[in-house]
Scaffold this active site. Sequence first.
Site, short mmCIF file in Angstrom:
data_model
loop_
_atom_site.label_atom_id
_atom_site.label_comp_id
_atom_site.label_asym_id
_atom_site.label_seq_id
_atom_site.Cartn_x
_atom_site.Cartn_y
_atom_site.Cartn_z
N LEU A 1 0.87 -1.17 0.00
CA LEU A 1 0.00 0.00 0.00
C LEU A 1 0.91 1.23 0.00
CD1 LEU A 1 -3.06 0.48 0.05
CD2 LEU A 1 -2.93 0.66 2.53
N ASP A 2 0.75 2.11 -1.01
CA ASP A 2 1.62 3.27 -1.15
C ASP A 2 1.59 4.14 0.11
OD1 ASP A 2 2.24 2.51 -3.71
OD2 ASP A 2 0.76 3.82 -4.66
N PRO A 3 2.68 4.87 0.39
CA PRO A 3 2.68 5.79 1.55
C PRO A 3 1.53 6.79 1.51
CG PRO A 3 4.91 5.50 0.72
CD PRO A 3 4.00 4.80 -0.26
N ALA B 1 -1.40 6.28 0.48
CA ALA B 1 -2.67 5.60 0.73
C ALA B 1 -2.82 5.19 2.19
CB ALA B 1 -2.78 4.38 -0.17
#
Length: 310
Positions: free
Chosen positions: A60-62, A64
Amino acid sequence: MTDAPQNERPPRRPQGERPKKRDVNGWIILDKGVGMTSTHAVAVVKRGFSAKKAGHAGTLDPLASGILPIALGEATKTVPFIMDGRKSYVFTVAWGAETNTDDTEGEIVERTDKLPEASEIEALLPRFTGSIQQVPPRFSAIKIQGERAYDLAREGEVVELQARTVEIDRLTLVHHDGNRSVIEADCGKGTYVRAIARDLGRALGCLGHIAALRRTRVGPFTEHDAVTVDDLTTDPAALRPVETALSEIPSIMVSRDMANRLMRGQSIILRGRDAPLSGKAYATCNGVLVAVGDIERGELVPHRVFNLGA
């Protein structure tokens, strides 16, 4: 059941004392906050439980927030079942600009004064549902000749990624205020929400990028199951059983003798009218997870066995 008590909260230790690593087995369904990397989240949970082994099921991207399933100990053997599960997101698209990362962390590469109408967006969404071809963002973890695409992009190299087939089950416009839209998505493995925003913007002729992103479901795990980092020390039920990840496949109860065969990597013959005929299944003995595998010609062939004790 597991070797480590499942309702045991991380023990407190004297300041400065190095914690002893423990055999902790189970899942933490973390509600990751914005700004934290998935790697850091795993490290925090692993340290909090003094666990010997940990990993996550889907980066999960930073930028997000939302559901990041983290496996501890023997649960890491079930990560593929979560990785292959369906996912749900709610995301905000900012219209009028495209960035090199397809989100707010990147540099704007093109602008436009055009903004879409809600009716235009809704009319376009069906084009992006079902089985579609999607080009991943240049800033992604996909490997190109052994190098991550985002590493090459950061070094200024031209990154050309090939389109690939992804499954998007649902796209629903839930709010629109002119220059921003909130959209919900249900999709399969490998789908990039940033690419959805980018491609919608291009198709509408108004450009777009992700301004906010939250993952609300991963496989069987939802926001209802999630805990925050702060909850880890106060919620004794935060650690969920290993077999939670296998809830979408059949379970089979086996005898101790059959369990011993599975633990040695040997297949067992399934009997009875209720035995599954094919597909994946997992076996338990006295309520303890033993193995997961494939049913072939009336036999359960183990592919993963678990050391969880009786």
